[in-house]
Design a protein around this motif. Structure first.
Motif, PDB file in Angstrom:
ATOM      1  N   UNK A   5     -22.168  28.847  90.589  1.00  0.00           N
ATOM      2  CA  UNK A   5     -21.342  28.797  89.379  1.00  0.00           C
ATOM      3  C   UNK A   5     -20.775  27.398  89.193  1.00  0.00           C
ATOM      4  N   UNK A   6     -21.185  26.740  88.139  1.00  0.00           N
ATOM      5  CA  UNK A   6     -20.648  25.424  87.829  1.00  0.00           C
ATOM      6  C   UNK A   6     -21.194  24.300  88.678  1.00  0.00           C
ATOM      7  N   UNK A   7     -22.134  24.587  89.556  1.00  0.00           N
ATOM      8  CA  UNK A   7     -22.721  23.549  90.402  1.00  0.00           C
ATOM      9  C   UNK A   7     -24.062  23.141  89.793  1.00  0.00           C
ATOM     10  N   UNK A   8     -24.037  22.076  89.018  1.00  0.00           N
ATOM     11  CA  UNK A   8     -25.220  21.689  88.267  1.00  0.00           C
ATOM     12  C   UNK A   8     -26.293  21.058  89.148  1.00  0.00           C
ATOM     13  N   UNK A   9     -25.919  20.585  90.325  1.00  0.00           N
ATOM     14  CA  UNK A   9     -26.908  20.017  91.241  1.00  0.00           C
ATOM     15  C   UNK A   9     -27.838  21.116  91.757  1.00  0.00           C
ATOM     16  N   UNK A  10     -27.273  22.253  92.164  1.00  0.00           N
ATOM     17  CA  UNK A  10     -28.124  23.327  92.685  1.00  0.00           C
ATOM     18  C   UNK A  10     -28.965  23.961  91.584  1.00  0.00           C
ATOM     19  N   UNK A  18     -27.357  33.770  87.105  1.00  0.00           N
ATOM     20  CA  UNK A  18     -27.579  34.963  86.293  1.00  0.00           C
ATOM     21  C   UNK A  18     -27.837  36.147  87.218  1.00  0.00           C
ATOM     22  N   UNK A  19     -26.988  37.162  87.188  1.00  0.00           N
ATOM     23  CA  UNK A  19     -27.166  38.295  88.104  1.00  0.00           C
ATOM     24  C   UNK A  19     -28.292  39.223  87.645  1.00  0.00           C
ATOM     25  N   UNK A  20     -28.861  39.949  88.605  1.00  0.00           N
ATOM     26  CA  UNK A  20     -29.777  41.037  88.282  1.00  0.00           C
ATOM     27  C   UNK A  20     -28.915  42.256  88.021  1.00  0.00           C
ATOM     28  N   UNK A  21     -29.162  42.929  86.917  1.00  0.00           N
ATOM     29  CA  UNK A  21     -28.373  44.110  86.559  1.00  0.00           C
ATOM     30  C   UNK A  21     -29.317  45.291  86.378  1.00  0.00           C
ATOM     31  N   UNK A  22     -29.014  46.379  87.058  1.00  0.00           N
ATOM     32  CA  UNK A  22     -29.808  47.587  86.967  1.00  0.00           C
ATOM     33  C   UNK A  22     -28.908  48.734  86.523  1.00  0.00           C
ATOM     34  N   UNK A  23     -29.415  49.571  85.664  1.00  0.00           N
ATOM     35  CA  UNK A  23     -28.691  50.764  85.228  1.00  0.00           C
ATOM     36  C   UNK A  23     -29.381  51.971  85.847  1.00  0.00           C
TER      37      UNK A  23
END
Length: 72
Positions: A5-10, A18-23
């Protein structure tokens, strides 16, 4: 997750935030429990190992302690 989050180098190395989301609809007559884990869990245990641990405990904290014992 917090590292991406917020680490533009990585981000240039392919790390994404972006998380994986499953329903999934839980059927209480079929499903006994739900395991929610991050890659810290899944890098250490296989899915079936996590299930085998979880099914032996009624308290999540006890299952976590057992998983930590196996992974160390």
């Amino acid at each position: 997750m917090s590292r991406s989050l917020g680490d533009f180098v990585v981000h240039t190395a392919g790390v994404i935030s972006t998380p994986d989301i499953f329903h999934y609809r839980i059927d209480e007559e079929v499903d006994s429990f739900l395991i929610v884990g991050t890659d810290g869990l899944w890098d250490t245990l296989k899915s079936q190992e996590a299930v085998n641990i979880a099914k032996n405990f009624s308290k999540p904290a006890d299952a976590v302690k057992a998983a930590l014992t196996l992974s160390s």
